[in-house]
Design an enzyme around this catalytic site. Structure first.
Site, PDB file in Angstrom:
ATOM      1  N   LYS A 177       0.858  -1.195   0.000  1.00  0.00           N
ATOM      2  CA  LYS A 177       0.000   0.000   0.000  1.00  0.00           C
ATOM      3  C   LYS A 177       0.885   1.232   0.000  1.00  0.00           C
ATOM      4  CE  LYS A 177      -2.009   2.760   2.810  1.00  0.00           C
ATOM      5  NZ  LYS A 177      -1.854   4.003   2.025  1.00  0.00           N
ATOM      6  N   GLU A 252       8.538  -0.706  11.849  1.00  0.00           N
ATOM      7  CA  GLU A 252       9.613   0.289  11.754  1.00  0.00           C
ATOM      8  C   GLU A 252       8.976   1.644  12.025  1.00  0.00           C
ATOM      9  OE1 GLU A 252      12.686  -0.303  11.482  1.00  0.00           O
ATOM     10  OE2 GLU A 252      12.944  -2.198  10.430  1.00  0.00           O
ATOM     11  N   CYS A 286      13.298   8.918   9.572  1.00  0.00           N
ATOM     12  CA  CYS A 286      13.021   8.282  10.872  1.00  0.00           C
ATOM     13  C   CYS A 286      14.273   8.249  11.737  1.00  0.00           C
ATOM     14  CB  CYS A 286      12.492   6.884  10.663  1.00  0.00           C
ATOM     15  SG  CYS A 286      13.565   5.886   9.650  1.00  0.00           S
ATOM     16  N   GLU A 383       9.198  13.164  18.400  1.00  0.00           N
ATOM     17  CA  GLU A 383       9.699  13.229  17.027  1.00  0.00           C
ATOM     18  C   GLU A 383       9.109  14.448  16.319  1.00  0.00           C
ATOM     19  OE1 GLU A 383       8.283  10.239  14.205  1.00  0.00           O
ATOM     20  OE2 GLU A 383      10.362   9.955  13.600  1.00  0.00           O
TER      21      GLU A 383
HETATM   22  P1  NAD Z   1       1.845   7.315   8.865  1.00  0.00           P
HETATM   23  O1  NAD Z   1       1.832   6.380  10.009  1.00  0.00           O
HETATM   24  O2  NAD Z   1       0.908   8.460   8.884  1.00  0.00           O
HETATM   25  O3  NAD Z   1       1.516   6.545   7.510  1.00  0.00           O
HETATM   26  C1  NAD Z   1       2.296   5.461   7.059  1.00  0.00           C
HETATM   27  C2  NAD Z   1       1.453   4.584   6.163  1.00  0.00           C
HETATM   28  O4  NAD Z   1       0.427   3.984   6.943  1.00  0.00           O
HETATM   29  C3  NAD Z   1       0.746   5.323   5.022  1.00  0.00           C
HETATM   30  O5  NAD Z   1       0.809   4.519   3.862  1.00  0.00           O
HETATM   31  C4  NAD Z   1      -0.678   5.420   5.530  1.00  0.00           C
HETATM   32  O6  NAD Z   1      -1.642   5.495   4.495  1.00  0.00           O
HETATM   33  C5  NAD Z   1      -0.821   4.110   6.281  1.00  0.00           C
HETATM   34  N1  NAD Z   1      -1.891   4.054   7.274  1.00  0.00           N
HETATM   35  C6  NAD Z   1      -2.437   5.076   7.976  1.00  0.00           C
HETATM   36  N2  NAD Z   1      -3.387   4.603   8.811  1.00  0.00           N
HETATM   37  C7  NAD Z   1      -3.443   3.269   8.650  1.00  0.00           C
HETATM   38  C8  NAD Z   1      -4.191   2.222   9.258  1.00  0.00           C
HETATM   39  N3  NAD Z   1      -5.095   2.462  10.207  1.00  0.00           N
HETATM   40  N4  NAD Z   1      -3.965   0.950   8.868  1.00  0.00           N
HETATM   41  C9  NAD Z   1      -3.023   0.682   7.928  1.00  0.00           C
HETATM   42  N5  NAD Z   1      -2.293   1.629   7.311  1.00  0.00           N
HETATM   43  C10 NAD Z   1      -2.483   2.910   7.672  1.00  0.00           C
HETATM   44  O7  NAD Z   1       3.350   7.777   8.701  1.00  0.00           O
HETATM   45  P2  NAD Z   1       3.931   8.840   7.669  1.00  0.00           P
HETATM   46  O8  NAD Z   1       3.477  10.182   8.105  1.00  0.00           O
HETATM   47  O9  NAD Z   1       3.656   8.397   6.264  1.00  0.00           O
HETATM   48  O10 NAD Z   1       5.503   8.665   7.902  1.00  0.00           O
HETATM   49  C11 NAD Z   1       6.150   9.347   8.911  1.00  0.00           C
HETATM   50  C12 NAD Z   1       6.443   8.428  10.071  1.00  0.00           C
HETATM   51  O11 NAD Z   1       7.075   7.243   9.613  1.00  0.00           O
HETATM   52  C13 NAD Z   1       7.415   9.026  11.065  1.00  0.00           C
HETATM   53  O12 NAD Z   1       6.983   8.775  12.378  1.00  0.00           O
HETATM   54  C14 NAD Z   1       8.717   8.287  10.799  1.00  0.00           C
HETATM   55  O13 NAD Z   1       9.601   8.243  11.874  1.00  0.00           O
HETATM   56  C15 NAD Z   1       8.235   6.943  10.385  1.00  0.00           C
HETATM   57  N6  NAD Z   1       9.228   6.259   9.562  1.00  0.00           N
HETATM   58  C16 NAD Z   1       9.919   5.196  10.075  1.00  0.00           C
HETATM   59  C17 NAD Z   1      10.917   4.561   9.323  1.00  0.00           C
HETATM   60  C18 NAD Z   1      11.700   3.395   9.859  1.00  0.00           C
HETATM   61  O14 NAD Z   1      12.289   2.664   9.058  1.00  0.00           O
HETATM   62  N7  NAD Z   1      11.751   3.177  11.161  1.00  0.00           N
HETATM   63  C19 NAD Z   1      11.179   5.012   8.036  1.00  0.00           C
HETATM   64  C20 NAD Z   1      10.453   6.094   7.537  1.00  0.00           C
HETATM   65  C21 NAD Z   1       9.468   6.702   8.311  1.00  0.00           C
END
Ligand code: NAD
Length: 482
Positions: A177, A252, A286, A383
């Site tokens: 997704k 992650e 992240c 964060e």
């Molecule tokens: P987010 O959690 O808002 O969204 C991530 C993904 O989850 C998107 O594709 C979103 O559509 C989906 N999503 C949202 N609600 C959902 C649900 N209820 N069920 C299933 N999927 C759902 O995060 P973001 O704003 O896209 O990314 C930023 C965050 O990601 C930051 O906190 C960052 O630290 C973290 N991040 C972590 C890593 C890592 O490898 N540890 C890497 C990159 C980003």
């Protein structure tokens, strides 16, 4: 080089590009102008993708060929990604706001993931376990089945490849997704997959809303594994959904990572690491270096140098390869601004920045450096996900470790010193999944990556990650007695 961008994009399900009833508009964060629209998948498309992946995985086209065939598929995907890198980088730069150079690096890194795990696809060996006379015992590693992978917007292409490549190498079918804010680069990645000639249903791409398609995928019993990269809040709701079917998950999540700088540290290494650690991708990383803990003897000097560095960064649209690029959306800009305002209200001092770039239409946040921050302030614990660095002094090693470990996160950490004994001591004491010494981001796709605490669990990258994508089965056989 500039590339024409198609005005309408689609989902990739069961080997076909599929339209949808609704469209999602994707816009350029540097200009706020529309880039293209993409068909929004709904629950029906999610079910079609899950069914196609299940057919392909469970005794289907993925389970019949020898593992050596998977090596060829992955190498072909890598070659196709390399061939599409320039076009993909342009699309990613326009929809995401990142520099063209970084967008290109994402595609090259994606190709590297497929090459790396291609080399492992035919080496997923089991072991035999000695049980003595009368027994033969061995273990095998079986694919999970359907791996559901939820991707964030900050590095959509390389993060997707990070989990897609080992999942396919281990013989799983995948439903990805894409993130709503930056879905187009992944369509280019999937064009590479299409051209590589995998069996239909082996890899599927859905652009759907997280609250709808994402929530549906992670709640489905057809998902035999969930790989999630994103925020803690979403991770929690996914884990709650996964609990129902006890679906194994890799999480992650976010970070609030600290670098610890001792007086003997090489200043150039420190400054180069601050440059990439917090200002790369406008801090939307992240594993960003969001806290710089500096020994009191050199604190003021390092703070001044870091402030100069931040002041000198020139911002602009990604295609110009500037030092500094916009945040992904107006909402993220507002969020980051609000965190900075709260820090100032709590008494922290914005030595540089602290506000949006008022003279620009895009979502530009000023490169920001905070001093005068106490460990209990929100800005020191939460964060930010923006170009915002907190610089804090420490006096003793114990104090540095206490501050560094004093958040609920534990993704990465860093130590800057020429004293090897001290560096190794700190690497043991810092609570993080990866510790960098004298260079932030010193690791690569070959080094295991993942968090502790609220940064999540499970490991991506490196050989270790492959074992996140298999189940171990033991076979214990009673044979004839001597
Ligand atoms: P987010 O959690 O808002 O969204 C991530 C993904 O989850 C998107 O594709 C979103 O559509 C989906 N999503 C949202 N609600 C959902 C649900 N209820 N069920 C299933 N999927 C759902 O995060 P973001 O704003 O896209 O990314 C930023 C965050 O990601 C930051 O906190 C960052 O630290 C973290 N991040 C972590 C890593 C890592 O490898 N540890 C890497 C990159 C980003």
């Amino acid at each position: 080089m500039k590339h024409a961008i198609a005005s309408r994009w689609q989902n990739y399900i069961d080997g076909h590009w599929v339209d949808g009833e609704r469209q999602l508009l994707v816009s350029n964060p540097a200009t706020t102008q529309p880039v293209a629209s993409i068909a929004l998948a709904g629950i029906d498309e999610a079910e079609r993708a899950l069914d196609a992946a299940t057919r392909c995985a469970d005794g289907g086209a993925l389970s019949r060929p020898r593992p050596a065939q998977r090596v060829q598929w992955l190498l072909r995907i890598a070659a196709q990604i390399r061939a599409l890198t320039e076009e993909g980088a342009w699309v990613l730069c326009q929809e995401n706001g990142k520099t063209l150079r970084d967008a290109r690096d994402e595609f090259v890194e994606a190709a590297r993931y497929f090459e790396y795990y291609a080399g492992m696809a035919d080496k997923i060996e089991g072991s035999s376990v000695p049980l003595g006379n009368g027994y033969v015992d061995f273990t095998t590693h079986e694919p999970m089945g359907v791996s559901v992978q939820i991707v964030p917007w900050n590095f959509p292409v390389s993060i997707c490849a990070r989990s897609l490549a080992p999942a396919l190498a281990a013989g799983n079918a995948v439903v990805v997704k894409s993130p709503e804010l930056s879905p187009l680069g992944l369509c280019v990645l999937f064009r590479a997959i299409e051209r590589a000639g995998l069996p239909r249903g082996a890899a599927n791409l859905l652009c759907g809303l997280g609250s709808e398609v994402g929530a549906h995928l992670v709640s489905s019993p057809k998902a035999k594994q969930i790989v999630f990269t994103g925020s803690v809040a979403t991770g929690r709701s996914i884990l709650a959904a996964a609990a129902h079917w006890a679906t194994p998950s890799v999480m992650e999540l976010g970070g609030k990572s600290a670098a610890v700088v001792f007086p003997d540290a090489d200043r150039e290494q420190v400054l180069a690491s601050v440059r990439s650690g917090i200002f790369f991708n406008a801090g939307q990383v992240c594993s960003a270096m969001s806290r710089l803990l500096v020994h009191r003897d050199v604190h003021d000097e390092v703070l001044a140098a870091v402030a100069d560095l931040a002041r000198g960064l020139v911002s602009g649209p990604g295609e110009d390869n500037p030092d500094h690029t916009p945040l992904i959306s107006a909402a993220q800009l507002e969020r980051v601004q609000a965190i900075c305002n709260a820090a100032i209200a709590e008494g922290a001092q914005a030595v540089v920045g602290g506000d949006r770039e008022g003279d620009r239409t895009g979502h530009f946040m000023q490169p920001t450096v905070f001093a005068g921050v106490r460990a209990d302030m929100k800005i020191a614990r939460e964060e930010v996900f923006g170009p915002v660095l907190v610089v804090m002094p420490f006096e003793t090693e114990d104090e540095a470790v206490e501050i560094a470990n004093g958040t609920d996160f534990g993704l990465v950490a860093g130590v800057f010193t020429r004293d090897l004994d001290r560096a190794l001591r700190l690497t043991r004491r810092l609570r993080a999944g990866q510790v960098f010494v004298n260079e932030w981001y010193a690791g690569g796709i070959e080094t295991p990556f993942g968090g502790v605490g609220l940064s999540g669990f499970g490991r991506e990258k490196g050989q270790e990650a492959l074992y996140s994508y298999v189940r171990t089965k033991n076979v214990a056989i009673r044979v004839q007695r001597d």
